[in-house]
Design a protein around this motif. Structure first.
Motif, short mmCIF file in Angstrom:
data_model
loop_
_atom_site.label_atom_id
_atom_site.label_comp_id
_atom_site.label_asym_id
_atom_site.label_seq_id
_atom_site.Cartn_x
_atom_site.Cartn_y
_atom_site.Cartn_z
N VAL A 89 51.48 -28.53 -29.61
CA VAL A 89 52.74 -28.55 -30.36
C VAL A 89 52.54 -29.52 -31.52
O VAL A 89 52.37 -30.72 -31.30
CB VAL A 89 53.93 -29.01 -29.49
N LEU A 108 54.67 -30.09 -34.28
CA LEU A 108 55.88 -30.62 -34.91
C LEU A 108 55.70 -30.77 -36.42
O LEU A 108 56.28 -31.65 -37.06
CB LEU A 108 56.31 -31.96 -34.30
N GLY A 162 57.00 -25.80 -33.39
CA GLY A 162 57.44 -26.25 -32.07
C GLY A 162 58.64 -25.45 -31.59
O GLY A 162 59.18 -24.61 -32.32
#
Length: 329
Positions: A185, A187, A326
């Motif tokens: 992930v 972000l 995400g």
């Protein structure tokens, strides 16, 4: 005399053969009767090695070594470029240390970041807390090297291990360090496309849009606006000018609105609070944040309205690739 020479020659040959056999089976210095083993190349450690297969295999299987990671994640306005991971077991066989070589960048141009995220390596569900020493976040736009160290006991393998930024109640960035482990992930922020004319004028108030980003790692200034899972923060940076009389004009978040792709309209969670006067009509690098859940690709429409209720001016800000950074819900 002629008959004794063959017997003597045979005896000498037999003695030579026995001597050769004895040398071949001589005892080793440790007293064993085994033949000397082939020369070894020492321990299978590869400190400082690059991304070679031998180094990767060693570190992944619990032997000392360094592997290249080459992955990036974001948290709190900071970008973490994770370059390599070094695994070093202690000679006692009970403890180990993992060192991640990272470079950290403050992605904000004018805003300081005050806070670090919680930093840990997740090993099949068990967190191993990281140590960043006395380092402080870099200044706006700057990059600094940041070694992260993790110490533990027992067996360890990079396979199944992941670097995690942020605590369990927040949006977390995840960087797998080997095969398996938690899904990645990033972000990563998503840049929104500004209109060809980025100037918005409503009555006496004008905004000149500079950047717009949809962020999954932070929803406020100074890295303090941690988001929860699935939230997004839309960051707008702009210069602001007011054409006002002697009484001036007060500007705050009530002048700004954001329409989401689904039609919902929200106000900012962070916005300028400024008084504009003829002798000081402009403000540079103003920041507004809008925090919400359920972000999607599509058009985000920013509007600004003169506090005296003039007609709003709007700008359409398209976004694509939102889910790649995400979870969105």
């Amino acid at each position: 005399m002629s008959s004794s020479r063959p017997r003597r020659t045979t005896a000498l040959a037999l003695a030579a053969a026995l001597l050769t056999a004895g040398l071949a089976t001589a005892c080793q210095p440790d007293g064993s009767d085994d033949a000397a083993p082939a020369a070894t190349t020492g321990a299978t450690t590869t400190p400082g090695a690059g991304s070679g297969t031998a180094a990767a295999t060693a570190a992944a299987t619990g032997k000392a070594g360094t592997v290249t990671i080459g992955k990036t994640a974001y948290w709190g306005g900071l970008r973490f470029d994770v370059k390599s991971a070094t695994y070093a077991p202690d000679p006692d066989g009970e403890h180990f240390k993992v060192t991640l070589a990272t470079t950290v960048t403050n992605t904000f141009r004018t805003t300081a970041v005050r806070d670090w995220p919680d930093i840990a390596i997740d090993v099949n569900g068990t967190p191993l807390t990281g140590d960043r020493g006395a380092a402080v976040p870099p200044t706006p736009g700057a990059s600094n090297p940041l070694p992260l160290t993790f110490t533990g006991t027992g067996a360890f393998s990079l396979d199944g291990a992941s670097l995690v930024l942020g605590d369990a109640g927040q949006a977390q960035a995840v960087v797998p360090l080997g095969t398996g482990g938690r899904p990645a992930v990033t972000l990563a922020p998503v840049d929104l496309k500004l209109p060809a004319n980025p100037t918005l004028t409503s009555g006496r108030l004008t905004l000149n849009l500079k950047t717009a980003q949809l962020r999954a790692d932070v929803g406020g200034g100074n890295g303090s606006g941690a988001l929860t899972l699935g939230q997004r923060g839309l960051l707008v940076v702009f210069d602001m000018t007011g054409q006002v009389g002697p009484a001036g004009m007060a500007v705050d978040g009530g002048s700004l609105r954001l329409k989401l792709p689904g039609g919902e309209e929200i106000g900012p969670t962070v916005a300028p609070i400024e008084a504009i006067y003829p002798d000081r009509p402009g403000r540079q690098d103003q920041v507004a944040w809008f925090v919400f859940s359920g972000a999607t690709d599509g058009d985000y429409t920013l509007s600004v309205t003169d506090p005296d209720h003039a007609t709003p001016a709007t700008a359409v800000l398209p976004a694509t690739g939102v889910k790649a950074s995400g979870p969105t819900g």
